[in-house]
Design a protein around this motif. Structure first.
Motif, PDB file in Angstrom:
ATOM      1  N   ARG A 306       9.421  28.818 -34.573  1.00 54.42           N
ATOM      2  CA  ARG A 306       9.839  29.282 -35.902  1.00 54.42           C
ATOM      3  C   ARG A 306      11.094  30.143 -35.824  1.00 54.42           C
ATOM      4  NH1 ARG A 306       6.294  27.962 -39.824  1.00 54.42           N
ATOM      5  NH2 ARG A 306       4.457  26.999 -38.936  1.00 54.42           N
ATOM      6  N   SER A 307      11.444  30.582 -34.633  1.00 52.85           N
ATOM      7  CA  SER A 307      12.649  31.406 -34.476  1.00 52.85           C
ATOM      8  C   SER A 307      13.254  31.084 -33.128  1.00 52.85           C
ATOM      9  CB  SER A 307      12.266  32.882 -34.508  1.00 52.85           C
ATOM     10  OG  SER A 307      11.408  33.139 -33.413  1.00 52.85           O
ATOM     11  N   ARG A 308      14.473  31.586 -32.931  1.00 53.51           N
ATOM     12  CA  ARG A 308      15.134  31.323 -31.652  1.00 53.51           C
ATOM     13  C   ARG A 308      14.320  31.934 -30.510  1.00 53.51           C
ATOM     14  NH1 ARG A 308      21.181  33.050 -31.617  1.00 53.51           N
ATOM     15  NH2 ARG A 308      21.025  32.080 -33.642  1.00 53.51           N
ATOM     16  N   ALA A 309      13.720  33.096 -30.797  1.00 47.98           N
ATOM     17  CA  ALA A 309      12.931  33.786 -29.770  1.00 47.98           C
ATOM     18  C   ALA A 309      11.730  32.944 -29.335  1.00 47.98           C
ATOM     19  CB  ALA A 309      12.459  35.138 -30.297  1.00 47.98           C
ATOM     20  N   GLY A 310      11.247  32.078 -30.246  1.00 49.23           N
ATOM     21  CA  GLY A 310      10.060  31.286 -29.925  1.00 49.23           C
ATOM     22  C   GLY A 310      10.362  29.977 -29.219  1.00 49.23           C
ATOM     23  N   LEU A 311      11.646  29.746 -28.910  1.00 52.33           N
ATOM     24  CA  LEU A 311      12.041  28.443 -28.379  1.00 52.33           C
ATOM     25  C   LEU A 311      11.402  28.119 -27.028  1.00 52.33           C
ATOM     26  CD1 LEU A 311      13.771  25.995 -28.898  1.00 52.33           C
ATOM     27  CD2 LEU A 311      15.701  27.151 -27.825  1.00 52.33           C
ATOM     28  N   LYS A 312      11.427  29.102 -26.124  1.00 49.96           N
ATOM     29  CA  LYS A 312      10.927  28.846 -24.774  1.00 49.96           C
ATOM     30  C   LYS A 312       9.432  28.494 -24.811  1.00 49.96           C
ATOM     31  CE  LYS A 312      11.055  30.713 -20.152  1.00 49.96           C
ATOM     32  NZ  LYS A 312      10.505  31.952 -19.614  1.00 49.96           N
ATOM     33  N   SER A 313       8.679  29.292 -25.540  1.00 50.67           N
ATOM     34  CA  SER A 313       7.234  29.020 -25.561  1.00 50.67           C
ATOM     35  C   SER A 313       6.955  27.717 -26.313  1.00 50.67           C
ATOM     36  CB  SER A 313       6.468  30.206 -26.131  1.00 50.67           C
ATOM     37  OG  SER A 313       6.590  30.243 -27.523  1.00 50.67           O
ATOM     38  N   ALA A 314       7.799  27.361 -27.285  1.00 52.10           N
ATOM     39  CA  ALA A 314       7.615  26.087 -27.982  1.00 52.10           C
ATOM     40  C   ALA A 314       7.793  24.928 -27.003  1.00 52.10           C
ATOM     41  CB  ALA A 314       8.620  25.961 -29.124  1.00 52.10           C
ATOM     42  N   LEU A 315       8.822  25.014 -26.157  1.00 52.05           N
ATOM     43  CA  LEU A 315       9.069  23.923 -25.202  1.00 52.05           C
ATOM     44  C   LEU A 315       7.933  23.820 -24.190  1.00 52.05           C
ATOM     45  CD1 LEU A 315      12.916  24.355 -24.767  1.00 52.05           C
ATOM     46  CD2 LEU A 315      11.718  22.463 -25.879  1.00 52.05           C
ATOM     47  N   ASN A 322       2.001  17.216 -24.272  1.00 49.85           N
ATOM     48  CA  ASN A 322       2.317  15.863 -23.833  1.00 49.85           C
ATOM     49  C   ASN A 322       1.670  15.545 -22.494  1.00 49.85           C
ATOM     50  OD1 ASN A 322       4.422  14.290 -25.672  1.00 49.85           O
ATOM     51  ND2 ASN A 322       4.823  16.478 -25.854  1.00 49.85           N
ATOM     52  N   ARG A 323       1.595  16.552 -21.626  1.00 47.50           N
ATOM     53  CA  ARG A 323       0.921  16.352 -20.347  1.00 47.50           C
ATOM     54  C   ARG A 323      -0.566  16.048 -20.577  1.00 47.50           C
ATOM     55  NH1 ARG A 323       0.037  17.415 -14.701  1.00 47.50           N
ATOM     56  NH2 ARG A 323      -1.959  16.354 -14.596  1.00 47.50           N
ATOM     57  N   LEU A 324      -1.191  16.814 -21.481  1.00 47.64           N
ATOM     58  CA  LEU A 324      -2.611  16.591 -21.767  1.00 47.64           C
ATOM     59  C   LEU A 324      -2.816  15.182 -22.332  1.00 47.64           C
ATOM     60  CD1 LEU A 324      -3.633  20.034 -23.336  1.00 47.64           C
ATOM     61  CD2 LEU A 324      -4.314  19.115 -21.108  1.00 47.64           C
ATOM     62  N   ALA A 325      -1.885  14.753 -23.170  1.00 46.52           N
ATOM     63  CA  ALA A 325      -2.008  13.406 -23.747  1.00 46.52           C
ATOM     64  C   ALA A 325      -1.888  12.349 -22.652  1.00 46.52           C
ATOM     65  CB  ALA A 325      -0.948  13.192 -24.820  1.00 46.52           C
ATOM     66  N   LEU A 326      -0.967  12.562 -21.712  1.00 47.55           N
ATOM     67  CA  LEU A 326      -0.793  11.581 -20.628  1.00 47.55           C
ATOM     68  C   LEU A 326      -2.074  11.465 -19.795  1.00 47.55           C
ATOM     69  CD1 LEU A 326       2.871  12.296 -19.474  1.00 47.55           C
ATOM     70  CD2 LEU A 326       2.009  10.272 -20.677  1.00 47.55           C
ATOM     71  N   ALA A 356       6.662  16.846 -18.571  1.00 48.35           N
ATOM     72  CA  ALA A 356       5.236  16.479 -18.645  1.00 48.35           C
ATOM     73  C   ALA A 356       4.971  15.243 -17.798  1.00 48.35           C
ATOM     74  CB  ALA A 356       4.835  16.223 -20.098  1.00 48.35           C
ATOM     75  N   ALA A 357       5.866  14.255 -17.884  1.00 46.57           N
ATOM     76  CA  ALA A 357       5.697  13.014 -17.113  1.00 46.57           C
ATOM     77  C   ALA A 357       5.791  13.309 -15.618  1.00 46.57           C
ATOM     78  CB  ALA A 357       6.754  11.998 -17.531  1.00 46.57           C
ATOM     79  N   ALA A 358       6.784  14.143 -15.245  1.00 47.41           N
ATOM     80  CA  ALA A 358       6.988  14.455 -13.830  1.00 47.41           C
ATOM     81  C   ALA A 358       5.784  15.208 -13.264  1.00 47.41           C
ATOM     82  CB  ALA A 358       8.266  15.276 -13.652  1.00 47.41           C
ATOM     83  N   SER A 359       5.179  16.071 -14.089  1.00 46.49           N
ATOM     84  CA  SER A 359       4.088  16.912 -13.590  1.00 46.49           C
ATOM     85  C   SER A 359       2.870  16.083 -13.202  1.00 46.49           C
ATOM     86  CB  SER A 359       3.705  17.968 -14.628  1.00 46.49           C
ATOM     87  OG  SER A 359       3.024  17.366 -15.713  1.00 46.49           O
ATOM     88  N   CYS A 360       2.767  14.864 -13.735  1.00 50.45           N
ATOM     89  CA  CYS A 360       1.632  14.033 -13.309  1.00 50.45           C
ATOM     90  C   CYS A 360       2.120  12.769 -12.600  1.00 50.45           C
ATOM     91  CB  CYS A 360       0.705  13.709 -14.480  1.00 50.45           C
ATOM     92  SG  CYS A 360       1.503  12.949 -15.886  1.00 50.45           S
ATOM     93  N   GLY A 361       3.422  12.773 -12.275  1.00 47.10           N
ATOM     94  CA  GLY A 361       3.979  11.665 -11.499  1.00 47.10           C
ATOM     95  C   GLY A 361       3.835  10.323 -12.208  1.00 47.10           C
ATOM     96  N   ARG A 362       3.970  10.356 -13.536  1.00 44.48           N
ATOM     97  CA  ARG A 362       3.754   9.119 -14.285  1.00 44.48           C
ATOM     98  C   ARG A 362       5.032   8.719 -15.016  1.00 44.48           C
ATOM     99  NH1 ARG A 362      -1.299   8.174 -18.190  1.00 44.48           N
ATOM    100  NH2 ARG A 362      -1.050   5.935 -18.377  1.00 44.48           N
TER     101      ARG A 362
END
Ligand code: SAH
Length: 396
Positions: A306-315, A322-326, A356-362
């Motif tokens: 919602r703000s620039r400050a929240g960008l890192k945690s949003a990513l 996405n990792r959980l979905a994979l 996310a893809a790299a973290s599960c090697g997929r």
């Protein structure tokens, strides 16, 4: 009477000359005259050269919303003409005038009407105000909407926080005509959706995803699908109609899921829809732990940044989701993933998905890049209007 004026510093001139509609308080060196909240002001560069006219709001960080680069009055006739121009785009260019359907008629900066959004649900309109200046010119805007469209009703909704941000105090509710007592039923791509205009999220429906629902549906035949953050089941209905073997709609909101159930009945797909009220992260973890998989997963979470400050945690949030979905996606599965955070660029979102893809090697391959529907146009003068991005990806 001499019109009040604001003078910009050198930094503020570039955006204003490029017709960016937001002039922030920090770019203003001098206010001449004593403009009332919502008053019309001339905008000048540091040398006194006229750059345009806007509406002043001493309470807002956006101190002036610039509407024109000409020397013309910002009166009712001006805003009525802008509204007619926005409607003409939907009608003549986008062909969105099916009166049983729904579309966004006015999209704020995208239609050079910063602070005004109007959605049409069949014959009912919903107006959202995010600017004090526009609120003060609402009557001619409503007249123009009525004249062009003859709607059965116009309802006002306000976004949370606008009272504090704009000093705008308005009461939600009917403005013109008689709003429906129950739901409005709209049609989209041969599907029917029940919309709650008074208490639904946004103005009742995620119109921005209209074309993406059709794109995602194109991959769904013969697949089991999880629609995660389903709201009232927009993607769920689209994939079920396109031949998905089973669909699970997951959302945290009970009222959204009640409508999803109603929509499933309306579209004759209730026998293939499982509805689950849960937190998306927790539900995906449970599914993975149980060893259950889906052939296709749609992820359409709410705005994380919602703000620039929240960008890192949003990513980080996007990466984790996405990792959980994979972890729940069957081999050869399809992932459709979205971000509606304006602060998150398409590149940054793509990188989060890649991590996310790299973290599960997929390995993941991008099949399609998606954005908001064209009735949510983006002014080249205000690229911040581009907020929705998505990818359809093929997984190993
Ligand atoms: N895909 C939908 C729009 C989704 S909007 C459509 O096409 O209509 C985002 C949804 O996420 C909202 O319905 C909201 O209730 C839901 N939501 C928000 N936080 C959530 C969470 N932690 N877990 C599950 N759902 C959540």
């Amino acid at each position: 009477m001499i019109r009040p004026a604001v003078h910009l510093d050198a930094k503020g001139v570039g955006p204003a000359r490029g017709r960016h509609p937001w002039i922030f308080s920090g770019a203003i060196t001098r206010v001449v005259g004593d403009p009332e909240p919502g008053a019309e002001v001339d905008v000048h560069d540091p040398h006194g050269v006229h750059l345009g006219r806007g509406l002043f709001n001493p309470k807002s960080q956006i101190r002036v919303r610039l509407y024109t680069s000409m020397d013309e009055p910002l009166d009712g006739a001006f805003f009525a003409a802008r509204v007619r121009r926005a409607i003409a785009l939907r009608s003549h260019v986008l062909g969105l005038d099916d009166l049983a359907g729904a579309c966004r008629l006015v999209f704020s900066e995208g239609d050079e009407l910063s602070g005004l959004t109007v959605d049409r649900y069949a014959r009912h309109l919903v107006v959202i105000l995010t600017s004090l200046g526009i609120a003060g010119r609402l009557e001619p805007i409503l007249d123009a909407l009525e004249e062009a469209l003859r709607p059965e009703s116009i309802t006002l909704r306000t976004e949370k926080g606008v009272g504090e941000e704009e000093g705008l105090v308005v009461k939600d509710g009917p403005l013109r005509g008689t709003p429906p007592t129950e739901h409005v039923i709209i049609q989209e791509d041969g599907l029917r959706f029940a919309i709650d205009l008074r208490t639904g999220q946004k103005t009742g429906f995620y119109l921005d995803q209209r074309m993406n629902r059709a794109r995602v549906a194109a991959y769904s035949a013969g697949r089991s699908v999880a629609d995660v953050c389903s709201y009232t089941g927009g993607f769920a209905m689209a994939v079920a109609k396109a031949g998905a073997t089973s669909v699970t709609a997951v959302d945290a909101s009970a009222s959204a899921l009640e409508l999803a159930a109603r929509n499933a009945e309306l579209n004759g797909i209730a026998d293939r829809l499982e509805i689950k009220r849960a937190d998306a992260f927790g539900w995906l973890e449970e599914v993975a732990a149980a060893g259950r998989t889906f052939d296709m997963i749609v992820l359409d979470p709410p705005r994380f940044a919602r703000s620039r400050a929240g960008l890192k945690s949003a990513l980080q949030g996007y990466q984790r989701l996405n990792r959980l979905a994979l972890d729940c996606l069957a081999p050869g599965g399809v992932l459709a993933t979205f971000s509606c955070s304006g602060r998150v660029s398409a590149e940054a979102f793509q990188e989060a998905v890649a991590r996310a893809a790299a973290s599960c090697g997929r390995p993941l391959r991008i099949l399609e890049r998606l954005a908001q529907a064209p009735d949510h146009p983006v002014s080249t003068a205000c690229p911040q209007g581009s907020y929705l991005k998505g990818f359809i990806l093929a997984a190993e």
